[in-house]
Design a protein around this motif. Structure first.
Motif, mmCIF file in Angstrom:
data_model
loop_
_atom_site.group_PDB
_atom_site.id
_atom_site.type_symbol
_atom_site.label_atom_id
_atom_site.label_comp_id
_atom_site.label_asym_id
_atom_site.label_seq_id
_atom_site.Cartn_x
_atom_site.Cartn_y
_atom_site.Cartn_z
ATOM 1 N N LYS A 203 21.960 37.971 -23.952
ATOM 2 C CA LYS A 203 21.262 37.212 -24.986
ATOM 3 C C LYS A 203 21.982 37.292 -26.333
ATOM 4 O O LYS A 203 22.068 36.298 -27.060
ATOM 5 N N ARG B 283 25.062 34.992 -26.213
ATOM 6 C CA ARG B 283 24.695 33.577 -26.317
ATOM 7 C C ARG B 283 24.190 33.252 -27.723
ATOM 8 O O ARG B 283 24.476 32.188 -28.269
ATOM 9 N N ARG B 284 23.444 34.178 -28.295
ATOM 10 C CA ARG B 284 22.848 33.937 -29.608
ATOM 11 C C ARG B 284 23.929 33.722 -30.662
ATOM 12 O O ARG B 284 23.789 32.875 -31.551
ATOM 13 N N LYS C 226 20.403 19.529 -24.068
ATOM 14 C CA LYS C 226 20.108 20.185 -25.341
ATOM 15 C C LYS C 226 18.752 19.740 -25.884
ATOM 16 O O LYS C 226 18.383 18.556 -25.822
ATOM 17 N N ARG D 119 11.706 24.767 -21.227
ATOM 18 C CA ARG D 119 12.768 25.527 -21.886
ATOM 19 C C ARG D 119 13.332 26.602 -20.958
ATOM 20 O O ARG D 119 12.597 27.215 -20.189
ATOM 21 N N ASN E 58 16.989 32.047 -20.498
ATOM 22 C CA ASN E 58 18.286 32.639 -20.859
ATOM 23 C C ASN E 58 19.352 31.548 -20.805
ATOM 24 O O ASN E 58 20.160 31.503 -19.889
ATOM 25 N N PRO E 59 19.350 30.634 -21.779
ATOM 26 C CA PRO E 59 20.287 29.502 -21.709
ATOM 27 C C PRO E 59 21.734 29.938 -21.833
ATOM 28 O O PRO E 59 22.057 30.897 -22.540
ATOM 29 N N SER F 107 23.978 28.150 -23.247
ATOM 30 C CA SER F 107 24.374 27.779 -24.604
ATOM 31 C C SER F 107 23.276 26.909 -25.182
ATOM 32 O O SER F 107 22.345 26.492 -24.480
ATOM 33 N N SER F 108 23.388 26.601 -26.481
ATOM 34 C CA SER F 108 22.393 25.739 -27.127
ATOM 35 C C SER F 108 22.474 24.303 -26.622
ATOM 36 O O SER F 108 21.551 23.524 -26.833
ATOM 37 N N ASN G 282 19.858 24.229 -23.082
ATOM 38 C CA ASN G 282 18.714 25.128 -23.258
ATOM 39 C C ASN G 282 17.372 24.568 -22.803
ATOM 40 O O ASN G 282 16.363 25.257 -22.873
#
Length: 815
Positions: free
Chosen positions: A358, A361-362, A532, A544, A547-548, A550-551, A554
């Motif tokens: 996380k 990715r964040r 997205k 949603r 744990n995507p 990437s943005s 998501n």
């Protein structure tokens, strides 16, 4: 994952060729994508030989060139013009023969027969830097007298090529993200296939503490995110260039050498799969490391100079005052290892995979360390890797181990225990494998046999096998080592009969429509169901992803629109502008009002949709037809053809104005009950601009799931063309400005269901000579009786009924 063939041989004994190793690894589930030869010297010294200078005379037309004859072990010596000041008769030298290719940086040149100031030269006597064996250019290489004339230079310098094995590691095989991990699998395969082999790696017995001058205290404040943390300090290090063997190992697998300390941490990670981090000990304020989270929004600058805002869910490695590193992801500016560093602290830890994933990715960071931590490493390999790194720091940097290893491990991670039944293995694999073979394979994979009975094995699985937790996981491991190809294909096929259901009909109809559209010039596309959230604004109905990746990935898509527009943008940017696309795909919705703790899936729905995109020229570059742009009417015709093909007639649906903001002008397609079946229209400039598209795009999306329910009971049957003629009648209707043609069609079909076959609009007039707030529709009605020829009285009666209905319900008047 890049694996060095020679490096792999340091851990497991084998005589297989590189290609045979690739085949063996692929059979065990470690699929090899590529095999490439890596030469330690570019060109591999091909075309270079040991020669002996027989004669050496001054060049007649030069004061610095020499004319030599050189024996290369052939029948006749070669004449070579040489400009080196140290060339002399009797020397053993390295000669580039005719055709040899030499390299100078990115440039290369071939040795050819040529004339130098009028004298023929058939080769070149080489200096060190010219062939890559050194950096000197003071003169030619002079070999010892015992060098054998004619020996290839590659053989003389004992030059050996390495082989780079590129393995496609699946997400569940974190244990194979190192040379040691791959060696374990290869060892098991070799044992199963009868090869003499052994598995070994360097011991850590030589590790010892030199002094206690640099103690570091460790505190784990967040034990959920950090399960184990160990460190050791090394003092009096000399940060410098790494030795050649270490640089060669790293460059072979695609890593750039930096300095000896950093290279050691990278080497240990690639060797044993344990990511390490190195801090400048003088930057560890208070000589204390605290593993904790920081307040939301805490500023932090990473090694690459980028500024980040830490989340309260980002695990940080801190000193007594401030964060030094985003745990398992990226180091901080100022706390790393530089040329001025003298004392270092080596970190070896086990972080919770979810926390690392996380955080990575964040912040949009992906490193070799985070790639391993987020998949799960070996918690029991932490100390071994730390000791190996410390020993190398002592050897390569002259450092001293200045503290006992500090190992904080509050709750040791237990090895999973699996009860494996032999009968279960047979039922899953479909073959009766001898019990002894099953046990041998398990032991070769480092699974400990706690007990064995006639029914099965009780196994303790090593903690680094994060993907082996259940009996079926063990069976998978057994099968990949035993060999899928060793399981015979049965001679009988056992199957059961099933009836054709709704899904089969949907698939059949989708294939029929796909063939129809391809025949009309469309291309089928297939886009990702993940998209997205920015496309949908603040919609609460989005599904949603927890744990995507990437943005940009998501949420689950709610429409096929944006994936198709991305495909259009990709093509238009490559000058492919005339496009006809279609796609079948699922869309997903979440209804917060339907949330139910007992049935979490109740709030989610999934539908299959079909979409069409038309853009660019309909005709371009034809000698028989002028260029013509695509239009909405072209799209509308394709939609009507699709609906007609699956059995939805015009009378079964109603078209009304669409309020969807993605359209400038759009239509809703509904059934008679008002259920939405689809929409089509001209996409707005705002929608197109968001994806960088400047040309008009016409778009239609049909709810395939709803359409299949509409036509479920309707059979497409052959009907003979009627023997009785159809009758055409036109009406000029004066209606209010707010009346749409869809209302006229719907009213007419409700008034006459049997004889009215078609209602079409062929003209609209708005202007002078009409009352205020009025417009004129010219509408064509097609009437037909399948049983007889219609007479004038019958036709007039039907038309009067239509006129009265239009007048009563819509206030229509005849012009």
């Amino acid at each position: 994952m890049n694996i060095s063939y020679k490096w792999l041989k340091e851990y497991v004994d084998f005589t297989l060729t590189p290609q045979e190793v690739c085949d063996a690894l692929t059979s065990t589930g470690l699929e090899v994508d590529a095999l490439e030869e890596v030469q330690s010297i570019r060109g591999g010294l091909k075309g270079l030989y040991v020669g002996k200078v027989l004669t050496c005379e001054m060049h007649p037309n030069s004061d610095h060139l020499h004319v030599t004859t050189v024996d290369l072990g052939r029948a006749e010596p070669s004449q070579i013009v040489c400009g080196a000041p140290n060339v002399a008769a009797g020397q053993k030298v390295i000669v580039a023969d005719l055709g040899c290719v030499l390299y100078d940086g990115d440039k290369e040149f071939q040795i050819k027969k040529s004339k130098l100031r009028g004298v023929e030269s058939c080769g070149m006597i080489c200096a060190e830097d010219e062939i890559g064996v050194g950096t000197s250019h003071d003169g030619i290489i002079v070999l010892p007298d015992d060098a054998v004339v004619g020996t290839p230079a590659a053989e003389y310098y004992h030059l050996e090529s390495d082989w780079l094995i590129e393995i496609d590691i699946t997400a569940n095989r974190a244990d194979a993200l190192s040379h040691w991990g791959v060696a374990r699998d290869l060892y098991a395969w070799l044992r199963q296939n009868g090869y003499e082999t052994s598995l070994h790696r360097p011991g850590d017995e030589a590790f010892s503490v030199d002094d206690h001058e640099l103690p570091i205290e460790v505190e784990i404040a967040n034990q959920e995110a950090c399960k184990r943390y160990a460190c050791v300090s090394i003092s009096d290090c000399e940060v410098k260039e790494s030795p050649e063997w270490l640089k060669t190992k790293l460059t072979t697998i695609g890593l750039r050498p930096i300095n000896n300390i950093v290279d050691i941490t990278n080497y240990v990670m690639m060797a044993y799969g344990q990511p390490l981090h190195c801090f400048d000990a003088d930057m560890v304020k208070g000589h204390k490391i605290v593993v904790k989270t920081m307040p939301e929004g805490t500023p932090f600058q990473t090694l690459d100079g980028e500024e980040h805002k830490l989340s309260e869910r980002d695990l940080a490695i801190c000193n007594a005052e401030e964060p030094m590193c985003i745990a398992g992801v990226f180091g901080g500016k100022g706390s790393g290892t530089y040329e001025t560093t003298k004392n270092v602290v080596l970190e070896s830890a086990y972080f919770h995979p979810t926390w690392i994933r996380k955080s990575a990715r964040r912040h949009g960071l992906s490193t070799d360390a985070s790639f391993r931590f987020e998949r799960g490493i070996d918690p029991n390999g932490v100390i071994y890797a730390l000791k190996q790194a410390a020993l190398l720091c002592r050897e390569l940097a002259g450092g001293k181990v200045s503290m006992d290893i500090c190992d904080v491990y509050p709750e040791p991670i237990k090895n999973p225990v699996v009860d494996l039944k032999f009968g279960y293995v047979q039922s899953l694999i479909g073959k009766d494998i001898p019990h002894e073979t099953i046990r041998n394979i398990c032991e070769s994979l480092e699974m400990k046999v706690l007990s064995q009975t006639s029914e099965g094995l009780l196994l303790e699985v090593p903690a680094y096998r994060v993907d082996v937790q259940r009996p079926c996981d063990v069976v998978e491991d057994i099968l990949r080592i035993y060999g899928y190809n060793n399981v015979e294909i049965p001679t009988q096929l056992k199957s059961s009969l099933v009836t054709k259901g709704l899904e089969d009909e949907k698939h059949k109809m989708a294939n029929l429509v796909s063939e129809q559209l391809v025949g009309q010039g469309f291309n089928e596309i297939l886009n990702n169901s993940l998209t997205k959230a920015a496309y949908y604004g603040e919609a609460s109905s989005l599904v949603r992803i927890m744990n995507p990746l990437s943005s940009d990935l998501n949420v689950m898509r709610q429409t096929l629109l944006y994936g198709g527009l991305e495909s259009i943008a990709h093509n238009v940017n490559r000058k492919n502008c005339n496009l006809r696309f279609f796609e079948f795909g699922n869309v997903y919705f979440f209804d917060p009002e339907k949330q139910n703790a007992d049935d979490p899936m109740q709030a989610y729905t999934e539908q299959q949709h079909m979409a069409l995109w038309v853009t660019g020229k309909r005709v371009e570059g034809s000698w028989a037809h002028p260029d013509e742009d695509s239009t909405f009417y072209e799209l509308s015709a394709h939609v009507e053809n699709v609906l007609r093909r699956i059995g939805v007639e015009q009378g079964m649906m109603v078209k009304t104005k669409s309020e969807n903001p993605v359209f400038t002008v759009g239509l809703r397609i509904e059934n008679r009950g008002g259920k939405l079946l689809g929409e089509m229209g001209v996409l707005s400039q705002k929608t197109l601009k968001a994806l960088g598209i400047s040309q008009p795009v016409y778009y239609a999306e049909l709810n395939w799931t709803a359409l299949m329910k509409v036509v479920r009971s309707k059979k497409v049957l052959y009907t003979e063309i009627s023997k009785f003629p159809a009758v055409s009648r036109d009406l000029a209707l004066l209606v209010s400005q707010d009346v749409e043609f869809a209302q006229i069609e719907q009213t007419a079909r409700q008034a006459e269901r049997k004889l009215l076959k078609k209602v079409e609009l062929f003209d609209v007039y708005e202007g002078k000579n009409l009352p205020q707030g009025k417009k004129s529709y010219a509408v064509n009605f097609i009437l037909q009786d399948e049983q007889k020829t219609m007479g004038d009285k019958q036709i007039d009666a039907v038309m009067q009924k239509l006129i009265q209905s239009l007048k009563k319900q819509l206030g229509a008047e005849l012009r």
